[in-house]
Design an enzyme around this catalytic site. Structure first.
Site, PDB file in Angstrom:
ATOM      1  N   ASP A 254     -36.654  10.234  -5.041  1.00  0.00           N
ATOM      2  CA  ASP A 254     -36.194  11.293  -5.946  1.00  0.00           C
ATOM      3  C   ASP A 254     -36.127  10.796  -7.382  1.00  0.00           C
ATOM      4  OD1 ASP A 254     -35.054  12.158  -3.154  1.00  0.00           O
ATOM      5  OD2 ASP A 254     -35.205  13.911  -4.436  1.00  0.00           O
TER       6      ASP A 254
HETATM    7  O1  MRU Z   1     -32.323  16.993  -0.417  1.00  0.00           O
HETATM    8  P1  MRU Z   1     -33.824  17.023  -0.356  1.00  0.00           P
HETATM    9  O2  MRU Z   1     -34.340  17.618   0.901  1.00  0.00           O
HETATM   10  O3  MRU Z   1     -34.417  17.652  -1.597  1.00  0.00           O
HETATM   11  O4  MRU Z   1     -34.232  15.494  -0.373  1.00  0.00           O
HETATM   12  C1  MRU Z   1     -35.591  15.161  -0.356  1.00  0.00           C
HETATM   13  C2  MRU Z   1     -35.853  13.702  -0.343  1.00  0.00           C
HETATM   14  O5  MRU Z   1     -34.967  12.877  -0.413  1.00  0.00           O
HETATM   15  C3  MRU Z   1     -37.291  13.281  -0.349  1.00  0.00           C
HETATM   16  O6  MRU Z   1     -37.460  12.081   0.332  1.00  0.00           O
HETATM   17  C4  MRU Z   1     -37.782  13.093  -1.797  1.00  0.00           C
HETATM   18  O7  MRU Z   1     -37.450  14.211  -2.581  1.00  0.00           O
HETATM   19  C5  MRU Z   1     -39.232  12.873  -1.864  1.00  0.00           C
HETATM   20  S1  MRU Z   1     -40.166  14.313  -1.410  1.00  0.00           S
HETATM   21  C6  MRU Z   1     -41.808  13.934  -1.581  1.00  0.00           C
END
Ligand code: MRU
Length: 373
Positions: A254
């Site tokens: 993220d």
């Molecule tokens: O809370 P989320 O579902 O948005 O979290 C997503 C993640 O942690 C993913 O691993 C990250 O955003 C990478 S997506 C290619």
């Protein structure tokens, strides 16, 4: 411009000029329902409420929600400078939807540069809106292209690093596939590439409590892609490693700080610690839009804390009460894995590695070289 061709993969984002639909990921895997997004306010709510999630998909969906709003805007009376200020304000609002993933705020910075240049060269507000819409559409296309590049760089690197192993079993966490991006995926894209190359023995995905992106979304994608795969509880990961059933771990990101510290779904850090103990390589797969060079280290990353209901009630908060009334809850949605535990970072420009003996990555140097500076 319409949604880019996406092989046979699932589509989180359906777009054509003036129209945006998001697959309601809260309903998967049981129902496939698309929600109409008419403006940035709908986009903000869809991101906040997890209709769309995953760092790259959040950025693309947020940008396109504003693109459809501007496309359908009638009777805007202002100047090109007013148009530029309106876009800046709406982008700032979209960025406030979720704090940890950097991709949307990275996109907002780039959009702001593009539209302020446009506003300086025209007096017509419509021209500025058009420039923004085209840039948002380009982002949709670029994300798929960059994911495919991440997939092939990552697969090639793993095959080289683990060349003594004939067929590879890989563990992944959360959801990083077509549903978390504009298509193909990042960490799941690397798994797809290994499968295409004929070197994937098996994929393992964690449930990813409490929101279950692994069991609801990644398992769904793996079945859809006909990739041999097994679902495990988050707490089975260490036992899986001890049993010698995984050769490598690949996760998404993220936000990646300058030194390589990486924020990703809660539980990623646990996996990295266990991987180190079992001498299993631990990789991050992410586009360079997930890198935040303004941060020296992961200590500066803001971690989103989500509703206690995600733990207190079943189905990530949407079902009946399952926890004892009166218990307090800590529910961080992400954690930070230190660079020292990461074996390599797969990007669309190649693989970032650490210098021998170093505990961190020189991401700034890599980005400068990739940009030819
Ligand atoms: O809370 P989320 O579902 O948005 O979290 C997503 C993640 O942690 C993913 O691993 C990250 O955003 C990478 S997506 C290619």
């Amino acid at each position: 411009m319409a949604t880019p061709a996406n092989d046979s993969s699932l589509q989180a984002i359906r777009y054509r000029p003036g129209s945006l639909q998001l697959l309601d990921q809260r309903k998967l895997p049981l129902q496939t329902i698309y929600i109409d997004i008419r403006n940035s306010s709908d986009g903000w709510t869809a991101i906040r409420d997890m209709v769309v999630r995953g760092a790259p998909a959040i950025a693309v969906a947020g940008a396109l929600s504003l693109a459809v709003e501007l496309f359908n805007l009638e009777n805007f009376e202002g100047t090109s400078q007013d148009a530029s200020s309106l876009i800046t304000k709406k982008l700032e609002y979209l960025v406030s939807s979720r704090p940890t993933a950097v991709n949307l705020s990275d996109a907002a910075t780039k959009f702001n540069e593009i539209i302020s240049k446009a506003a300086a060269t025209t007096s017509d507000a419509k021209d500025v809106f058009k420039v923004f819409i085209e840039a948002a559409e380009l982002m949709l296309e670029d994300d798929v292209t960059s994911n495919k590049a991440i997939g092939s760089f990552g697969a090639e690197f793993i095959r080289f690093q683990l060349k003594d192993i004939n067929k590879l079993s890989i563990l992944t966490h959360c959801n990083t596939g077509s549903l978390a991006t504009a298509g193909y995926g990042t960490a799941l894209g690397v798994i797809r590439s290994l499968q295409t190359d004929g070197v994937l023995e098996h994929a393992y995905c964690t449930e990813t409590r409490p929101y279950n992106q692994g069991s609801r979304l990644t398992a769904f994608e793996l079945v859809h892609e006909k990739i041999p795969a097994t679902l495990i509880t988050d707490s089975a990961a260490a036992a899986l490693m001890k049993a010698g059933r995984v050769n490598g771990i690949i996760v998404g990101a993220d936000r990646v700080a300058s030194n390589g510290d990486t924020a990703n779904k809660i539980g990623t850090y646990n996996l990295a610690v266990c991987a180190k103990h079992h001498d299993i390589p631990f990789y991050v797969a992410a586009p360079l839009t997930s890198v935040d060079l303004s941060l020296q280290s992961g200590d500066e990353i803001v971690i989103e804390e989500r509703s206690p209901l995600e733990l207190l009630n079943a189905h990530g908060g949407r079902g009946e009460q399952i926890a004892a009334s009166g218990i307090s809850v800590w529910n961080p949605a992400f954690d930070v894995t230190p660079a020292s535990l990461i074996s390599g970072i797969f990007t669309e420009k190649g693989v970032i590695t650490k210098k021998t003996g170093s505990e961190s990555f020189d991401i700034k140097g890599f980005v400068q070289r990739a940009q030819g500076n």
